[in-house]
Design an enzyme around this catalytic site. Sequence first.
Site, PDB file in Angstrom:
ATOM      1  N   ASP A   1       0.708  -1.065  -0.132  1.00  0.00           N
ATOM      2  CA  ASP A   1       0.034   0.033  -0.030  1.00  0.00           C
ATOM      3  C   ASP A   1       0.832   1.311   0.006  1.00  0.00           C
ATOM      4  OD1 ASP A   1      -2.430   1.657   0.661  1.00  0.00           O
ATOM      5  OD2 ASP A   1      -1.752   1.694   2.516  1.00  0.00           O
TER       6      ASP A   1
ATOM      7  N   ASP B   1      -0.551   4.841   0.847  1.00  0.00           N
ATOM      8  CA  ASP B   1      -0.807   5.793   1.982  1.00  0.00           C
ATOM      9  C   ASP B   1      -0.569   5.451   3.562  1.00  0.00           C
ATOM     10  OD1 ASP B   1      -1.403   7.555  -0.097  1.00  0.00           O
ATOM     11  OD2 ASP B   1      -3.527   6.775  -0.204  1.00  0.00           O
TER      12      ASP B   1
END
Length: 189
Positions: free
Chosen positions: A9, A11
């Site tokens: 991922d 963020d």
Amino acid sequence: MRKSIIAVDMDDTICHLVKRAIYHNNNDFPTHVLKYEEMLDWNTDHLRHPDCTQDVFYGRPGLYEELELFDEHVVGEMEKLHNAYDVIIVTAAQPQAVVEKWNWLQKHMPFIPIGNFFPCKRKNLINYDLLIDDGVHNLVPALQDGRKVLCIPHPWNLRAREQYGFPLLTSWEGAKEKIDQIFEIQETS
């Protein structure tokens, strides 16, 4: 032989989104100051100023290009992982944020090719062997599908960490070695 696929991922996993969004919120709405520690859930409507919608909080033009690296080890460890595994970046993004996220990734991790960049909210639709993420909505389905996970701890995933006992990645220092161990354990099982 196929390399193991590691889905990472963006963020709040390799960069700090919530802290930067809070910074802008607190400048724009000083009567409704937010603190990182208060972000106990994705739904923060009760904490924000009435004029600060999800779109305002996360949709500020240029926001995703100004994010700070997660820590001083993340770039080096991501490059080590990229050289040893098939690393893909799987990140939820509104259409206007996709280019900003790609620009950020190319600035900090230019070794990640465009073919390994997947803007995708429903990460369980992607094929991978290990997911590194902070979002409970991604980690739980991965576990339920029998995949390996590493959770980046934040206040908003505390309850789920306690409930599911996710293995944690609290710093990117030594991440490759930790992941090597996860895959060695998997091979000997």
